[in-house]
Design a protein around this motif. Structure first.
Motif, PDB file in Angstrom:
ATOM      1  N   GLU A  10       9.442   4.401   1.662  1.00 36.93           N
ATOM      2  CA  GLU A  10       9.486   4.917   3.031  1.00 36.93           C
ATOM      3  C   GLU A  10      10.166   6.280   3.063  1.00 36.93           C
ATOM      4  N   ARG A  11      11.243   6.425   2.305  1.00 33.53           N
ATOM      5  CA  ARG A  11      11.964   7.715   2.255  1.00 33.53           C
ATOM      6  C   ARG A  11      11.091   8.793   1.633  1.00 33.53           C
ATOM      7  N   LYS A  12      10.365   8.431   0.586  1.00 36.40           N
ATOM      8  CA  LYS A  12       9.471   9.400  -0.055  1.00 36.40           C
ATOM      9  C   LYS A  12       8.404   9.853   0.920  1.00 36.40           C
ATOM     10  N   LEU A  13       7.851   8.910   1.672  1.00 27.79           N
ATOM     11  CA  LEU A  13       6.830   9.238   2.660  1.00 27.79           C
ATOM     12  C   LEU A  13       7.409  10.133   3.750  1.00 27.79           C
ATOM     13  N   GLU A  14       8.582   9.781   4.250  1.00 32.07           N
ATOM     14  CA  GLU A  14       9.232  10.593   5.282  1.00 32.07           C
ATOM     15  C   GLU A  14       9.529  11.995   4.758  1.00 32.07           C
ATOM     16  N   ASP A  15      10.028  12.087   3.525  1.00 33.02           N
ATOM     17  CA  ASP A  15      10.294  13.392   2.916  1.00 33.02           C
ATOM     18  C   ASP A  15       9.014  14.205   2.784  1.00 33.02           C
ATOM     19  N   ALA A  16       7.934  13.547   2.397  1.00 30.96           N
ATOM     20  CA  ALA A  16       6.649  14.239   2.247  1.00 30.96           C
ATOM     21  C   ALA A  16       6.155  14.759   3.588  1.00 30.96           C
ATOM     22  N   VAL A  17       6.300  13.956   4.636  1.00 30.17           N
ATOM     23  CA  VAL A  17       5.874  14.380   5.976  1.00 30.17           C
ATOM     24  C   VAL A  17       6.721  15.559   6.440  1.00 30.17           C
ATOM     25  N   LEU A  18       8.024  15.471   6.265  1.00 31.73           N
ATOM     26  CA  LEU A  18       8.911  16.560   6.669  1.00 31.73           C
ATOM     27  C   LEU A  18       8.622  17.829   5.871  1.00 31.73           C
ATOM     28  N   SER A  19       8.357  17.667   4.595  1.00 33.95           N
ATOM     29  CA  SER A  19       8.045  18.812   3.749  1.00 33.95           C
ATOM     30  C   SER A  19       6.750  19.477   4.207  1.00 33.95           C
ATOM     31  N   ARG A  20       5.760  18.670   4.534  1.00 33.68           N
ATOM     32  CA  ARG A  20       4.476  19.218   5.005  1.00 33.68           C
ATOM     33  C   ARG A  20       4.656  19.942   6.334  1.00 33.68           C
ATOM     34  N   GLN A  21       5.456  19.373   7.226  1.00 27.22           N
ATOM     35  CA  GLN A  21       5.705  20.009   8.515  1.00 27.22           C
ATOM     36  C   GLN A  21       6.428  21.344   8.331  1.00 27.22           C
ATOM     37  N   ALA A  22       7.406  21.377   7.441  1.00 19.78           N
ATOM     38  CA  ALA A  22       8.132  22.613   7.181  1.00 19.78           C
ATOM     39  C   ALA A  22       7.202  23.660   6.587  1.00 19.78           C
ATOM     40  N   CYS A  23       6.327  23.239   5.681  1.00 18.91           N
ATOM     41  CA  CYS A  23       5.369  24.152   5.059  1.00 18.91           C
ATOM     42  C   CYS A  23       4.438  24.741   6.113  1.00 18.91           C
ATOM     43  N   GLU A  24       3.944  23.896   7.011  1.00 23.36           N
ATOM     44  CA  GLU A  24       3.056  24.378   8.064  1.00 23.36           C
ATOM     45  C   GLU A  24       3.778  25.356   8.979  1.00 23.36           C
ATOM     46  N   GLN A  25       5.053  25.070   9.261  1.00 19.23           N
ATOM     47  CA  GLN A  25       5.830  25.972  10.112  1.00 19.23           C
ATOM     48  C   GLN A  25       6.031  27.323   9.423  1.00 19.23           C
ATOM     49  N   VAL A  26       6.346  27.296   8.140  1.00 19.69           N
ATOM     50  CA  VAL A  26       6.527  28.542   7.394  1.00 19.69           C
ATOM     51  C   VAL A  26       5.228  29.349   7.370  1.00 19.69           C
ATOM     52  N   MET A  27       4.101  28.683   7.184  1.00 22.73           N
ATOM     53  CA  MET A  27       2.816  29.393   7.188  1.00 22.73           C
ATOM     54  C   MET A  27       2.555  30.041   8.544  1.00 22.73           C
ATOM     55  N   GLN A  28       2.926  29.383   9.627  1.00 20.47           N
ATOM     56  CA  GLN A  28       2.783  29.971  10.957  1.00 20.47           C
ATOM     57  C   GLN A  28       3.692  31.196  11.092  1.00 20.47           C
ATOM     58  N   LEU A  29       4.903  31.101  10.554  1.00 20.46           N
ATOM     59  CA  LEU A  29       5.840  32.222  10.625  1.00 20.46           C
ATOM     60  C   LEU A  29       5.336  33.396   9.792  1.00 20.46           C
ATOM     61  N   ILE A  30       4.751  33.116   8.640  1.00 18.60           N
ATOM     62  CA  ILE A  30       4.173  34.175   7.814  1.00 18.60           C
ATOM     63  C   ILE A  30       3.109  34.913   8.613  1.00 18.60           C
ATOM     64  N   GLY A  31       2.345  34.190   9.388  1.00 19.13           N
ATOM     65  CA  GLY A  31       1.307  34.795  10.215  1.00 19.13           C
ATOM     66  C   GLY A  31       1.833  35.752  11.267  1.00 19.13           C
ATOM     67  N   ARG A  32       3.113  35.651  11.589  1.00 18.27           N
ATOM     68  CA  ARG A  32       3.730  36.532  12.583  1.00 18.27           C
ATOM     69  C   ARG A  32       4.330  37.797  11.986  1.00 18.27           C
ATOM     70  N   LEU A  33       4.334  37.891  10.666  1.00 21.25           N
ATOM     71  CA  LEU A  33       4.909  39.064   9.996  1.00 21.25           C
ATOM     72  C   LEU A  33       4.007  40.287  10.160  1.00 21.25           C
ATOM     73  N   PRO A  34       4.607  41.492  10.008  1.00 23.93           N
ATOM     74  CA  PRO A  34       3.768  42.697   9.953  1.00 23.93           C
ATOM     75  C   PRO A  34       2.771  42.594   8.795  1.00 23.93           C
ATOM     76  N   GLU A  35       1.646  43.274   8.930  1.00 23.72           N
ATOM     77  CA  GLU A  35       0.511  43.150   7.995  1.00 23.72           C
ATOM     78  C   GLU A  35       0.909  43.237   6.526  1.00 23.72           C
ATOM     79  N   GLN A  36       1.612  44.306   6.119  1.00 25.27           N
ATOM     80  CA  GLN A  36       1.933  44.469   4.690  1.00 25.27           C
ATOM     81  C   GLN A  36       2.855  43.363   4.202  1.00 25.27           C
ATOM     82  N   GLN A  37       3.861  43.008   4.996  1.00 21.96           N
ATOM     83  CA  GLN A  37       4.763  41.924   4.598  1.00 21.96           C
ATOM     84  C   GLN A  37       3.984  40.619   4.473  1.00 21.96           C
TER      85      GLN A  37
END
Length: 82
Positions: A10-37
């Motif tokens: 259960e902990r592994k599954l929860e960690d995997a879900v949290l990790s995936r959510q964090a990854c998706e959030q980071v990808m959204q934040l990357i999308g907000r960066l200036p073009e070259q960055q």
């Protein structure tokens, strides 16, 4: 009757879900960066390109690539915290 998962699984599954959510959030934040960055951090940190490969593809100097990566990572950290 549903099968119960052991606590460790259960902990592994929860960690995997949290990790995936964090990854998706980071990808959204990357999308907000200036073009070259956005381009450089995507090539380097997401796709795993070397700085030399990025230089060959973009023509940016090694110093400029390092600066763009540093600024992008700093901006992502700041946006992630807020």
């Amino acid at each position: 009757m549903p099968m119960e998962m052991p606590i460790a699984d259960e902990r592994k599954l929860e960690d995997a879900v949290l990790s995936r959510q964090a990854c998706e959030q980071v990808m959204q934040l990357i999308g907000r960066l200036p073009e070259q960055q956005r381009r450089v951090v995507t090539l380097h940190d997401v796709e795993g390109w070397s700085k030399e490969e990025i230089h060959q593809q973009t023509g940016l100097t090694a110093t400029h690539i390092r600066v763009l990566l540093s600024r992008a990572r700093k901006a992502i950290r700041q946006m992630f915290k807020s």
